[in-house]
Design an enzyme around this catalytic site. Structure first.
Site, PDB file in Angstrom:
ATOM      1  N   THR A  37     -14.033 -44.132  30.956  1.00 48.03           N
ATOM      2  CA  THR A  37     -14.700 -44.958  31.962  1.00 48.03           C
ATOM      3  C   THR A  37     -15.430 -46.080  31.222  1.00 48.03           C
ATOM      4  N   ILE A  61     -11.342 -35.147  34.085  1.00 48.97           N
ATOM      5  CA  ILE A  61     -11.627 -33.733  34.404  1.00 48.97           C
ATOM      6  C   ILE A  61     -11.668 -33.478  35.908  1.00 48.97           C
ATOM      7  N   ALA A  83     -18.556 -34.387  29.691  1.00 48.30           N
ATOM      8  CA  ALA A  83     -18.099 -35.485  30.561  1.00 48.30           C
ATOM      9  C   ALA A  83     -18.959 -35.568  31.803  1.00 48.30           C
ATOM     10  N   SER A  86     -23.420 -40.565  33.953  1.00 48.51           N
ATOM     11  CA  SER A  86     -24.714 -40.158  33.387  1.00 48.51           C
ATOM     12  C   SER A  86     -25.889 -41.085  33.699  1.00 48.51           C
ATOM     13  N   THR A 127     -29.133 -31.203  31.845  1.00 45.82           N
ATOM     14  CA  THR A 127     -30.243 -32.129  31.608  1.00 45.82           C
ATOM     15  C   THR A 127     -31.558 -31.603  32.168  1.00 45.82           C
ATOM     16  N   ASP A 128     -32.672 -32.084  31.594  1.00 47.48           N
ATOM     17  CA  ASP A 128     -33.984 -31.706  32.125  1.00 47.48           C
ATOM     18  C   ASP A 128     -34.210 -32.254  33.532  1.00 47.48           C
ATOM     19  N   GLU A 129     -33.422 -33.287  33.914  1.00 48.08           N
ATOM     20  CA  GLU A 129     -33.643 -33.916  35.227  1.00 48.08           C
ATOM     21  C   GLU A 129     -33.400 -32.977  36.393  1.00 48.08           C
ATOM     22  N   TYR A 152     -27.732 -38.553  40.692  1.00 53.30           N
ATOM     23  CA  TYR A 152     -27.219 -38.073  39.400  1.00 53.30           C
ATOM     24  C   TYR A 152     -27.705 -36.650  39.134  1.00 53.30           C
ATOM     25  N   LYS A 156     -25.810 -32.909  38.728  1.00 49.32           N
ATOM     26  CA  LYS A 156     -25.921 -32.065  37.529  1.00 49.32           C
ATOM     27  C   LYS A 156     -26.448 -30.674  37.912  1.00 49.32           C
ATOM     28  N   LYS A 191     -29.153 -47.678  29.037  1.00 47.11           N
ATOM     29  CA  LYS A 191     -30.270 -46.733  28.944  1.00 47.11           C
ATOM     30  C   LYS A 191     -31.439 -47.423  28.233  1.00 47.11           C
ATOM     31  N   PRO A 276     -36.178 -46.551  42.683  1.00 48.27           N
ATOM     32  CA  PRO A 276     -36.562 -45.757  43.856  1.00 48.27           C
ATOM     33  C   PRO A 276     -36.699 -44.270  43.506  1.00 48.27           C
TER      34      PRO A 276
HETATM   35  P1  NAD Z   1     -22.173 -41.213  28.540  1.00 53.65           P
HETATM   36  O1  NAD Z   1     -22.212 -41.871  29.875  1.00 53.65           O
HETATM   37  O2  NAD Z   1     -22.496 -41.993  27.332  1.00 53.65           O
HETATM   38  O3  NAD Z   1     -20.726 -40.586  28.301  1.00 53.65           O
HETATM   39  C1  NAD Z   1     -20.015 -39.922  29.291  1.00 53.65           C
HETATM   40  C2  NAD Z   1     -18.575 -39.778  28.827  1.00 53.65           C
HETATM   41  O4  NAD Z   1     -17.851 -39.036  29.823  1.00 53.65           O
HETATM   42  C3  NAD Z   1     -17.832 -41.130  28.672  1.00 53.65           C
HETATM   43  O5  NAD Z   1     -17.102 -41.138  27.481  1.00 53.65           O
HETATM   44  C4  NAD Z   1     -16.914 -41.170  29.879  1.00 53.65           C
HETATM   45  O6  NAD Z   1     -15.729 -41.928  29.655  1.00 53.65           O
HETATM   46  C5  NAD Z   1     -16.619 -39.692  30.080  1.00 53.65           C
HETATM   47  N1  NAD Z   1     -16.205 -39.376  31.455  1.00 53.65           N
HETATM   48  C6  NAD Z   1     -16.803 -39.788  32.603  1.00 53.65           C
HETATM   49  N2  NAD Z   1     -16.117 -39.315  33.669  1.00 53.65           N
HETATM   50  C7  NAD Z   1     -15.094 -38.572  33.166  1.00 53.65           C
HETATM   51  C8  NAD Z   1     -14.067 -37.817  33.758  1.00 53.65           C
HETATM   52  N3  NAD Z   1     -13.918 -37.735  35.102  1.00 53.65           N
HETATM   53  N4  NAD Z   1     -13.187 -37.165  32.960  1.00 53.65           N
HETATM   54  C9  NAD Z   1     -13.300 -37.255  31.596  1.00 53.65           C
HETATM   55  N5  NAD Z   1     -14.248 -37.982  30.995  1.00 53.65           N
HETATM   56  C10 NAD Z   1     -15.138 -38.622  31.763  1.00 53.65           C
HETATM   57  O7  NAD Z   1     -23.107 -39.940  28.679  1.00 53.65           O
HETATM   58  P2  NAD Z   1     -24.061 -39.264  27.600  1.00 53.65           P
HETATM   59  O8  NAD Z   1     -25.380 -39.908  27.637  1.00 53.65           O
HETATM   60  O9  NAD Z   1     -23.324 -39.134  26.342  1.00 53.65           O
HETATM   61  O10 NAD Z   1     -24.228 -37.809  28.267  1.00 53.65           O
HETATM   62  C11 NAD Z   1     -23.305 -36.762  27.964  1.00 53.65           C
HETATM   63  C12 NAD Z   1     -23.727 -35.509  28.717  1.00 53.65           C
HETATM   64  O11 NAD Z   1     -25.047 -35.146  28.341  1.00 53.65           O
HETATM   65  C13 NAD Z   1     -23.764 -35.696  30.234  1.00 53.65           C
HETATM   66  O12 NAD Z   1     -23.275 -34.519  30.821  1.00 53.65           O
HETATM   67  C14 NAD Z   1     -25.241 -35.886  30.547  1.00 53.65           C
HETATM   68  O13 NAD Z   1     -25.533 -35.422  31.848  1.00 53.65           O
HETATM   69  C15 NAD Z   1     -25.879 -35.016  29.481  1.00 53.65           C
HETATM   70  N6  NAD Z   1     -27.229 -35.414  29.060  1.00 53.65           N
HETATM   71  C16 NAD Z   1     -27.496 -36.698  28.670  1.00 53.65           C
HETATM   72  C17 NAD Z   1     -28.779 -37.017  28.189  1.00 53.65           C
HETATM   73  C18 NAD Z   1     -29.114 -38.423  27.723  1.00 53.65           C
HETATM   74  O14 NAD Z   1     -30.280 -38.683  27.435  1.00 53.65           O
HETATM   75  N7  NAD Z   1     -28.180 -39.333  27.613  1.00 53.65           N
HETATM   76  C19 NAD Z   1     -29.778 -36.036  28.145  1.00 53.65           C
HETATM   77  C20 NAD Z   1     -29.464 -34.732  28.566  1.00 53.65           C
HETATM   78  C21 NAD Z   1     -28.200 -34.433  28.997  1.00 53.65           C
HETATM   79  O1  DAU Z   2     -33.793 -36.773  30.867  1.00 50.21           O
HETATM   80  C1  DAU Z   2     -32.440 -36.709  30.537  1.00 50.21           C
HETATM   81  C2  DAU Z   2     -31.731 -37.857  31.195  1.00 50.21           C
HETATM   82  O2  DAU Z   2     -32.144 -39.027  30.485  1.00 50.21           O
HETATM   83  C3  DAU Z   2     -30.216 -37.738  31.186  1.00 50.21           C
HETATM   84  O3  DAU Z   2     -29.843 -36.645  31.969  1.00 50.21           O
HETATM   85  C4  DAU Z   2     -29.559 -39.006  31.728  1.00 50.21           C
HETATM   86  O4  DAU Z   2     -28.152 -38.926  31.604  1.00 50.21           O
HETATM   87  C5  DAU Z   2     -30.071 -40.184  30.939  1.00 50.21           C
HETATM   88  O5  DAU Z   2     -29.560 -41.372  31.509  1.00 50.21           O
HETATM   89  C6  DAU Z   2     -31.589 -40.224  30.952  1.00 50.21           C
HETATM   90  O6  DAU Z   2     -32.106 -40.514  32.266  1.00 50.21           O
HETATM   91  P1  DAU Z   2     -33.375 -41.467  32.458  1.00 50.21           P
HETATM   92  O7  DAU Z   2     -33.326 -42.041  33.814  1.00 50.21           O
HETATM   93  O8  DAU Z   2     -34.619 -40.785  32.048  1.00 50.21           O
HETATM   94  O9  DAU Z   2     -33.035 -42.573  31.319  1.00 50.21           O
HETATM   95  P2  DAU Z   2     -33.065 -44.153  31.320  1.00 50.21           P
HETATM   96  O10 DAU Z   2     -32.810 -44.570  29.921  1.00 50.21           O
HETATM   97  O11 DAU Z   2     -32.236 -44.759  32.395  1.00 50.21           O
HETATM   98  O12 DAU Z   2     -34.597 -44.451  31.652  1.00 50.21           O
HETATM   99  C7  DAU Z   2     -35.637 -43.937  30.844  1.00 50.21           C
HETATM  100  C8  DAU Z   2     -36.952 -44.364  31.445  1.00 50.21           C
HETATM  101  O13 DAU Z   2     -37.078 -45.794  31.285  1.00 50.21           O
HETATM  102  C9  DAU Z   2     -37.052 -44.116  32.946  1.00 50.21           C
HETATM  103  O14 DAU Z   2     -38.387 -43.776  33.268  1.00 50.21           O
HETATM  104  C10 DAU Z   2     -36.700 -45.461  33.578  1.00 50.21           C
HETATM  105  C11 DAU Z   2     -37.204 -46.471  32.544  1.00 50.21           C
HETATM  106  N1  DAU Z   2     -36.431 -47.739  32.455  1.00 50.21           N
HETATM  107  C12 DAU Z   2     -35.091 -47.660  32.267  1.00 50.21           C
HETATM  108  C13 DAU Z   2     -34.331 -48.800  32.172  1.00 50.21           C
HETATM  109  C14 DAU Z   2     -32.827 -48.734  31.983  1.00 50.21           C
HETATM  110  C15 DAU Z   2     -37.090 -48.960  32.503  1.00 50.21           C
HETATM  111  O15 DAU Z   2     -38.334 -49.026  32.642  1.00 50.21           O
HETATM  112  N2  DAU Z   2     -36.332 -50.092  32.408  1.00 50.21           N
HETATM  113  C16 DAU Z   2     -34.979 -50.082  32.262  1.00 50.21           C
HETATM  114  O16 DAU Z   2     -34.340 -51.168  32.218  1.00 50.21           O
END
Ligand code: NAD
Ligand code: DAU
Length: 342
Positions: A37, A61, A83, A86, A127-129, A152, A156, A191, A276
């Site tokens: 994606t 998937i 996957a 996210s 995720t903690d969310e 989201y 999860k 992010k 929001p």
């Molecule tokens: P990301 O968005 O960077 O990567 C997601 C990957 O999944 C991409 O490579 C995308 O192509 C693939 N994907 C999406 N839909 C798919 C499908 N239908 N089939 C196969 N592949 C698909 O996400 P990330 O930040 O690396 O997060 C990975 C996992 O960890 C997620 O499950 C997310 O919920 C979890 N997580 C993320 C964080 C964070 O801070 N980023 C924290 C806690 C948990």
């Molecule tokens: O807590 C784990 C989660 O962390 C994962 O499950 C998610 O996949 C990951 O995207 C992340 O979610 P958050 O919403 O916490 O992350 P994000 O980086 O989008 O935002 C972090 C914090 O920063 C949140 O309070 C929103 C704020 N933010 C984010 C963006 C993108 C801003 O203030 N400005 C921004 O432009």
């Protein structure tokens, strides 16, 4: 040699995990299944193409035929399900359908396939969310009730319930990891941390939502990877493990630190309309994984942030590629109507 499946291995955490596991265990071969994606990027895996222990398969998937052909072609010891769709903002502003398809339906298809193929262990990356938002005090434990607040996190939480059901009803050996906010190399600049680094490097405004006092608990991605490995090896079947870096701070502090490390002025900070339903505070209690599995994070936030900034500085071409075309359209759609406030 154990063959394991990593779904979403072309994304941020998945690609770091593929690298981590190949480095930490000579006896593992990995099949990375990713739909590619907008968030999936084969550049995240550059250098692994010639590794005999690594295979890439493009697959979705949430597509039964893709899952079927994957399972017919390989015999897996373990499935690690990274996957996902996210990004919270996308789920709020662009619709939740793809989140439901991948995060919920995709997880169920994998669980069914794992059961049919008698896969030894299923590791769900959550995720903690899923716990919702904290007040001023306390931390999430594994006993905190699920209370997701955005589409989201709702998907999860739905996936976590399906994993729990597969274990409870069908005896599938499944474990769930719930981690806090990750940062590090290869994170897509939608992010907070990579977006702020990328904007600051171009002297563009840094859009801070609301009052900037929302708290996230940050962990360096490689520490998350070692925690997942620890849960895979030693976690009790059917058990949830919280993972976090015990570094919970307001967003504005993170943004200020990035500006300081890059030598950029605070005047780039722009407060914009809030997300929001924006969850106010996340903080993880990671006692279970630390005491049961002797896992500890190894990066301080200062060291991790420095490594991350250095990586983005050294990989400007990677950043340029992922921010071309579709990213610009995304940025205008999401931030175009978020006028500066205050
Ligand atoms: P990301 O968005 O960077 O990567 C997601 C990957 O999944 C991409 O490579 C995308 O192509 C693939 N994907 C999406 N839909 C798919 C499908 N239908 N089939 C196969 N592949 C698909 O996400 P990330 O930040 O690396 O997060 C990975 C996992 O960890 C997620 O499950 C997310 O919920 C979890 N997580 C993320 C964080 C964070 O801070 N980023 C924290 C806690 C948990
Ligand atoms: O807590 C784990 C989660 O962390 C994962 O499950 C998610 O996949 C990951 O995207 C992340 O979610 P958050 O919403 O916490 O992350 P994000 O980086 O989008 O935002 C972090 C914090 O920063 C949140 O309070 C929103 C704020 N933010 C984010 C963006 C993108 C801003 O203030 N400005 C921004 O432009």
């Amino acid at each position: 040699m154990k063959k394991v499946c990593v779904t979403g291995g072309a994304g941020f955490i998945g690609s770091n995990f593929v690298r981590h596991l190949l480095e930490s265990d000579d006896d593992v071969a990995i099949v990375n299944v990713d739909a590619l994606t907008y968030a999936g990027n084969l550049e995240n895996l550059a250098g692994l193409e010639t590794d005999a222990r690594y295979t890439f398969v493009q697959g979705d998937i949430s597509c039964p035929a893709d899952v079927e052909s994957l399972m017919a072609a390989h015999s897996f010891d373990t499935i690690f399900n990274f996957a996902a769709e996210s990004h919270v903002d996308r789920s709020l502003h662009f619709g939740a359908q793809t989140f439901i398809a991948t995060n919920v339906l995709g997880t169920q298809l994998l669980l069914d396939a794992a059961r049919a193929a008698e896969v030894r262990r299923f590791v769900q990356i959550s995720t903690d969310e899923v716990y919702g938002s904290l007040g001023a005090e306390g931390r999430f434990t594994e006993a905190t009730p699920l209370a997701p607040n955005n589409p989201y996190s709702a998907t999860k939480a739905g996936a976590d319930c399906l994993v729990r059901a597969a274990h409870h009803s069908h005896g599938l050996d499944a474990v769930i990891t719930r981690c806090s906010n990750n940062y590090g190399p290869y994170q897509f600049p939608e992010k907070l941390i990579p977006l702020m680094i990328a904007n600051a490097l171009e002297d563009k405004p840094l859009p801070v939502y609301g009052d900037g006092q929302h708290v996230r608990d940050w962990i360096y991605v490689r520490d998350h990877c070692s925690a997942i490995e620890a849960v895979w090896r030693g976690g009790r079947p059917g058990t949830v493990y919280n993972i976090g870096g015990l570094h919970d701070v307001p967003n504005i502090d993170i943004v200020q630190l990035i500006l300081k490390q890059l030598g950029k002025p605070a005047s780039l900070i722009t407060y914009v309309k809030d997300r929001p339903g924006h969850d106010r505070r996340y903080a993880m209690d990671n006692t279970r994984i630390r005491t049961e599995l002797q896992w500890e994070p190894t990066f301080t936030f200062e060291a991790g942030l420095k490594a991350t900034i250095d990586w983005y500085l050294a990989n400007s071409q990677w950043l340029q590629h992922v921010r071309s075309g579709a990213y610009r359209h995304y940025y205008d759609r999401l931030y175009g109507d978020r006028d500066a406030v205050g």
